[in-house]
Design an enzyme around this catalytic site. Structure first.
Site, mmCIF file in Angstrom:
data_model
loop_
_atom_site.group_PDB
_atom_site.id
_atom_site.type_symbol
_atom_site.label_atom_id
_atom_site.label_comp_id
_atom_site.label_asym_id
_atom_site.label_seq_id
_atom_site.Cartn_x
_atom_site.Cartn_y
_atom_site.Cartn_z
ATOM 1 C CB SER A 284 -4.774 2.338 10.530
ATOM 2 O OG SER A 284 -4.965 1.859 11.846
ATOM 3 C CE1 TYR B 76 -0.004 4.030 11.768
ATOM 4 C CE2 TYR B 76 -1.961 3.461 13.033
ATOM 5 C CZ TYR B 76 -1.062 3.174 12.019
ATOM 6 O OH TYR B 76 -1.234 2.037 11.252
ATOM 7 C CB ALA C 16 -3.962 12.990 13.088
ATOM 8 C CB ALA C 17 -0.886 10.245 9.687
ATOM 9 C CB ILE D 204 -2.173 -6.924 10.511
ATOM 10 C CG1 ILE D 204 -3.499 -6.311 9.990
ATOM 11 C CG2 ILE D 204 -1.602 -7.948 9.528
ATOM 12 C CD1 ILE D 204 -4.616 -7.257 9.716
HETATM 13 P P1 NDP Z 1 6.026 -2.957 9.002
HETATM 14 O O1 NDP Z 1 6.656 -2.151 10.064
HETATM 15 O O2 NDP Z 1 6.268 -4.426 8.945
HETATM 16 O O3 NDP Z 1 6.354 -2.348 7.569
HETATM 17 C C1 NDP Z 1 6.405 -0.970 7.345
HETATM 18 C C2 NDP Z 1 6.848 -0.747 5.927
HETATM 19 O O4 NDP Z 1 6.869 0.644 5.649
HETATM 20 C C3 NDP Z 1 8.252 -1.289 5.663
HETATM 21 O O5 NDP Z 1 8.251 -1.939 4.411
HETATM 22 C C4 NDP Z 1 9.123 -0.038 5.619
HETATM 23 O O6 NDP Z 1 10.232 -0.150 4.731
HETATM 24 C C5 NDP Z 1 8.134 0.973 5.061
HETATM 25 N N1 NDP Z 1 8.500 2.348 5.411
HETATM 26 C C6 NDP Z 1 8.422 2.977 6.613
HETATM 27 N N2 NDP Z 1 8.870 4.232 6.527
HETATM 28 C C7 NDP Z 1 9.246 4.428 5.227
HETATM 29 C C8 NDP Z 1 9.787 5.516 4.511
HETATM 30 N N3 NDP Z 1 10.048 6.716 5.080
HETATM 31 N N4 NDP Z 1 10.058 5.341 3.182
HETATM 32 C C9 NDP Z 1 9.802 4.170 2.587
HETATM 33 N N5 NDP Z 1 9.291 3.091 3.207
HETATM 34 C C10 NDP Z 1 9.029 3.228 4.524
HETATM 35 O O7 NDP Z 1 4.459 -2.658 9.192
HETATM 36 P P2 NDP Z 1 3.162 -3.269 8.506
HETATM 37 O O8 NDP Z 1 3.482 -4.181 7.396
HETATM 38 O O9 NDP Z 1 2.295 -3.728 9.602
HETATM 39 O O10 NDP Z 1 2.505 -1.915 7.948
HETATM 40 C C11 NDP Z 1 2.190 -1.682 6.584
HETATM 41 C C12 NDP Z 1 1.083 -0.652 6.518
HETATM 42 O O11 NDP Z 1 -0.094 -1.164 7.149
HETATM 43 C C13 NDP Z 1 1.423 0.655 7.248
HETATM 44 O O12 NDP Z 1 0.958 1.757 6.510
HETATM 45 C C14 NDP Z 1 0.648 0.522 8.556
HETATM 46 O O13 NDP Z 1 0.348 1.763 9.124
HETATM 47 C C15 NDP Z 1 -0.592 -0.228 8.086
HETATM 48 N N6 NDP Z 1 -1.328 -0.893 9.148
HETATM 49 C C16 NDP Z 1 -0.756 -1.919 9.869
HETATM 50 C C17 NDP Z 1 -1.474 -2.536 10.871
HETATM 51 C C18 NDP Z 1 -0.929 -3.640 11.704
HETATM 52 O O14 NDP Z 1 -1.604 -4.055 12.682
HETATM 53 N N7 NDP Z 1 0.239 -4.195 11.407
HETATM 54 C C19 NDP Z 1 -2.856 -2.119 11.181
HETATM 55 C C20 NDP Z 1 -3.333 -1.055 10.362
HETATM 56 C C21 NDP Z 1 -2.600 -0.483 9.380
HETATM 57 P P3 NDP Z 1 11.689 -0.672 5.206
HETATM 58 O O15 NDP Z 1 11.473 -1.833 6.149
HETATM 59 O O16 NDP Z 1 12.351 -1.060 3.942
HETATM 60 O O17 NDP Z 1 12.356 0.492 5.879
#
Ligand code: NDP
Length: 241
Positions: free
Chosen positions: A136, A149, A151-152, A182
Site C-alpha cells: 500500500s 496498517y 507498519a504491516a 482504489i
Molecule cells: P476488500 O476489503 O474489498 O478485500 C479484502 C480481501 O481480503 C477480501 O477478498 C477478503 O476475503 C480478504 N481477506 C481479509 N482477511 C482475510 C483473512 N484473514 N483470510 C483470508 N482472506 C482475507 O479490499 P481491497 O480489494 O481494496 O484490498 C485488497 C488488497 O489491496 C489488501 O491487501 C489491501 O490492503 C490492499 N490495498 C487496497 C487499497 C485500496 O484503496 N482499496 C489501497 C492499497 C492497498 P473475504 O471477503 O472472502 O473475507
C-alpha cells in the site's frame, strides 16, 4: 503450457480484478476467499475449470499449507502467487489495542509469510516462480491514524526486498505493488468529501480502479518482468510519496 496462479482474497475488490485479468491472460487461477462465499461461487460459475475457489483464513498457517498442497496436487503447479488478502482499519495510535495490532500484523504481514513459505517449497524445487505482494502507499509513506496498517504494509515491502535476494538464485522473483486510493469495499467507508480530497491529492485526478492494480500485477507476473525483482511498484496516480 497453461500457467497457474494463486490469488489470496480473490472473490472481491482488487483480488477479483486480478483473478479476472489473469484468467483473461490465459492463466488457470486458484483463489481463496474467507467470508465472500457467494461471490466466489459466482466466479466458479462464470469461469468453470479456469478457476478453483478455496475457503481459507490466511492467518491459519496449517490451513494455508493444506490448501497449497491441494492446489499443487489437484489443480496445477503454482507459477505465480499473489498475496492480496488484507484488512484495513482507522484508529488513533493510542486507541489501538493489543488485539487490533496483532490482528493487523497477522493478516496483512504474517498471512503473506505463510502463503509465500508454503508455495516456495514447490517453487524452489522447480527453480521458477513469481511472488507478488499487494502492499500500500501507506506502507511506503506512512498513514496517520493507520499506523498498524502502515507498519504491516511496510513490513511486506521489507519482506519483498529481502526474500527477493534470498530466492533470486532459485530463479524466483519477488515484487510488491503499492496501490494508492482504489475504490473497493475497503475505501467505501470514506465519505464523499474525503474521497474528493484524496482525488484532489492525486495528480491524475481520479480514484484508482481494481483493474489499474490488476494491470500492474499482470505485468509483474508476465515474462516481460523476468529481470525485475525486489521492487515495489507504485500504482497511485502519481500521489506524492
Ligand atoms: P476488500 O476489503 O474489498 O478485500 C479484502 C480481501 O481480503 C477480501 O477478498 C477478503 O476475503 C480478504 N481477506 C481479509 N482477511 C482475510 C483473512 N484473514 N483470510 C483470508 N482472506 C482475507 O479490499 P481491497 O480489494 O481494496 O484490498 C485488497 C488488497 O489491496 C489488501 O491487501 C489491501 O490492503 C490492499 N490495498 C487496497 C487499497 C485500496 O484503496 N482499496 C489501497 C492499497 C492497498 P473475504 O471477503 O472472502 O473475507
Amino acid at each position: 503450457m497453461t500457467k497457474i496462479a494463486l490469488v489470496t482474497g480473490g472473490a472481491k475488490g482488487i483480488g477479483a480484478a486480478i483473478v479476472k485479468r489473469l484468467i483473461n491472460d490465459g492463466y488457470k487461477v486458484a483463489f481463496t476467499f474467507n467470508h465472500s462465499e457467494e461471490k466466489a461461487q459466482n466466479f466458479v460459475n462464470e469461469f468453470g475449470e479456469k478457476c478453483k475457489a478455496y475457503k481459507l483464513d490466511i492467518t491459519d498457517s496449517t490451513a494455508v499449507n493444506e490448501a497449497v498442497d491441494d492446489i499443487e496436487k489437484t489443480f496445477g503447479k503454482i507459477d505465480v502467487l499473489v498475496n492480496n488478502a488484507g484488512i484495513a482499519e482507522q484508529s488513533l495510535f493510542t486507541d489501538i489495542s493489543d488485539e487490533m495490532w496483532h490482528k493487523m500484523i497477522e493478516t496483512d504481514l504474517s498471512g503473506a509469510f505463510y502463503c509465500s513459505r508454503a508455495v516456495l517449497k514447490y517453487m524452489i524445487n522447480r527453480k521458477s516462480g513469481k511472488i507478488i505482494n499487494i502492499s500500500s502507499i501507506w506502507g511506503e509513506i506512512g498513514g496517520s491514524c493507520e499506523v498498524h496498517y502502515s507498519a504491516a504494509k511496510a513490513g511486506l515491502i521489507g519482506m519483498t526486498k529481502a526474500l527477493a535476494k534470498e530466492v533470486g538464485l532459485s530463479g524466483i522473483t519477488v515484487n510488491s505493488v503499492s496501490p494508492g486510493v482504489i475504490l473497493t469495499d475497503m475505501t467505501r467507508c470514506f465519505d464523499s468529501d474525503t474521497m474528493d480530497e484524496l482525488k484532489g491529492e492525486t495528480p491524475l485526478n481520479r480514484i484508482g480502479t481494481p483493474e489499474d492494480v490488476a494491470g500492474a500485477v499482470a505485468f509483474l507476473a508476465s515474462s516481460d518482468a523476468d529481470f525485475i525483482t525486489g521492487q515495489d511498484l507504485a500504482v497511485n496516480g502519481g500521489m506524492s510519496i
